[in-house]
Every structure is written in C-alpha cells, then in structure tokens.
Scaffold this motif. Sequence first.
Motif: not given
Length: 346
Positions: A328-330, A298, A300, A336-337, A19, A332-333, A15
């Motif tokens: 900013r990057h993913r 995160n 989220y 999003v960090r 990025s 995992d599901q 993952v």
Amino acid sequence: MTTYALLVSPGTNRVYAGSAVDLTRTELALFGEAVLGGRIGDAEAVTIGGVRYVTFEADPLTGRDLALLGNMSALFALYERVGDLLRPVERHRLDRYDDDLLTIQKYAGKTNEQFTKLLLNATLLASAWAGELLERRFTVLDPLCGRGTTLNQALMYGFDAAGVDLDQKDFEAYQAFVTTWLKRKRVKHRVLESGPVRRERQVVGRRLRIELAPSKEERKAGATQLLDVVNADTVRAGEFFRPGTVDVVVADAPYGVQHGSRTPAKGLARDPLALLAAAAPVWAGLLRPGGALGVSWNTYVARREDAAEALAKAGLDVRDGGPWAALRHRVDQAIVRDVLIATKPA
C-alpha cells in the motif's frame, strides 16, 4: 554474510519516490521468500555519502540470484558493501528491447512504469513457476490494459502479452504506438490479425495480434513472442482467450478519480468493486492452475477486505500476510493505492 547496498532508481515522480524505499524493501522480501529460499535478511534504509540506499545481508549471492534481483522494479545499481567502500555488482536483466518501449508514451493517467513492473513482479513471484522466472516464457494478461504499459513490460521480459480494454480510443492509441515503434526500431514482426472481430455477422470487438522477436536469428530459432490485444468489455474476455491458458493476470483497476469502472449493468461507475465482482470469475477462468492474479486499486473507493472477498468468491486464494500485504502507498491526495495478490489452486 555479505552486506549489499541497493541504489533505488531516481526515475520516478516525486510522490512515488517518497514510497519507493519502503516498496523496494517489500519487493526484496518477496524475491527472498519466493525464489531465494529466505536467504535475504531484513532490508534497511540507510544514507551513505548523502545518498539513500536499501541495504540487506545475505549469504554471498550466486550469479542466478543476482540475475533474479536484477529485475527488481526500483533497482538502479547494486553494490557489495566492503567497509566504507561500495563494490559494483554487475546487473543482469531480462529486458529484450530498448527501454523507450516503456518510457516514450506520455499521457494523462498513465501508471508509473516502475509501479507497473513492481505489480507484474509481485504477481509472477506468487505463481507456481516463480523459480522459472529467468527461463519460462510466461503468458501475461492485462484485462484492463488501457494504452499498454503492462503489455510493454511483459514484452520487455520476453513474455507473451495479452490485453483487453473497452475504450476504443485507448485501443487505437496503443495500436498506433506499438506498430510505429516496431517499425522504427526495426524489430522483426508479423501482423497476424488487425481489424474487427465478427460473430454471427455482428462486430463483437476489434483485435490486434502481432508475432515479434528482437532479432532475425531469434525469429528463425522460433524464439518469438505474441502480442494479442482486444478492444472489448473485460467481462467478455473468455470469448477471445481460451480457459486455462494464462500464467498471470495483472490489472490496475480504475481509481474512480479521472476514470471510472464500466460494467454492463451499471455503465460508468466510481466503484471498482462492481467491476471486480463481475470480472474476477472471468479472469480466474483464464488462469492456469497455479497461476496468479495481481490487482491494484484506490483504497478511497474500495476497502481491501471487500476487494479480497471478490477475489475469494472467484475461487482464488488471496495472499494476505507478510510482504504480500505491505504494498500500500500514496499516489496523490485523492489516491492511496493498494495491491492484492491471489493464486489459483493447482
């Protein structure tokens, strides 16, 4: 102008690797802005011989320029592009110890070492002493240090490393790891303190302080480093470290998935904003004027605007434009960090 091709390190999880190219372009822009006088052109992702590279143009880079770029988190190899050929450029790194200091630990929830280095680099580059990256022995504090990935990266660079973490199991795991690693690698070191910290007959925390150097010669020359780790609540960090003694603070906040944030008022919570609101003033107080703070979290479970507000209320100037706002990057599901970098006014 010379064209350079940067090969991104393959040593990442699937993952994060997705990025890595965009993050490399951003990190390159940070180096260009902070220490290379804006002499780095826009970076592009290209495929050469079936392999993805990040290419950029610049006036021919000096030896010092290359020594700075040699510490980029994702850099595996660097080349000059001459027509259809790639000419290797020698890589210089600050690293003082074997890289298994970073890679040997494996445990659930460990932050990717490559991202840890990226976060530390971005924070260092925002500080008033970015231009001294190759010479200065920075003091790095991770106030949420867990099992010490950031501390180990700081030691690799030759810096002093300080950490605080509330979890006793993580503290004990890191203590066991680092003391064993130092002995196995025969790194010259001296344990200055190890055990409970008492005040007014009460145990207020536990502490591990180690003086170390990569060789006997450097130890004799006084080129030693200090590792100082405390098992206590991060909001009490000011009780263990003197105000205005830290160059950079680097924190990877709990993501609210496997682990939550802890505050005295609420105990375990999923919202890192409460942690930031309580701890950021303490962390800012430990920074020297001109120092920098970098925090990842995160998105989220907390909005960027709210996290930035918490840092601003602590008296820090948030860098929120250009490459500073493009990390900013993913993960995992569920994660999003994002990263915020802020500085303490000089």
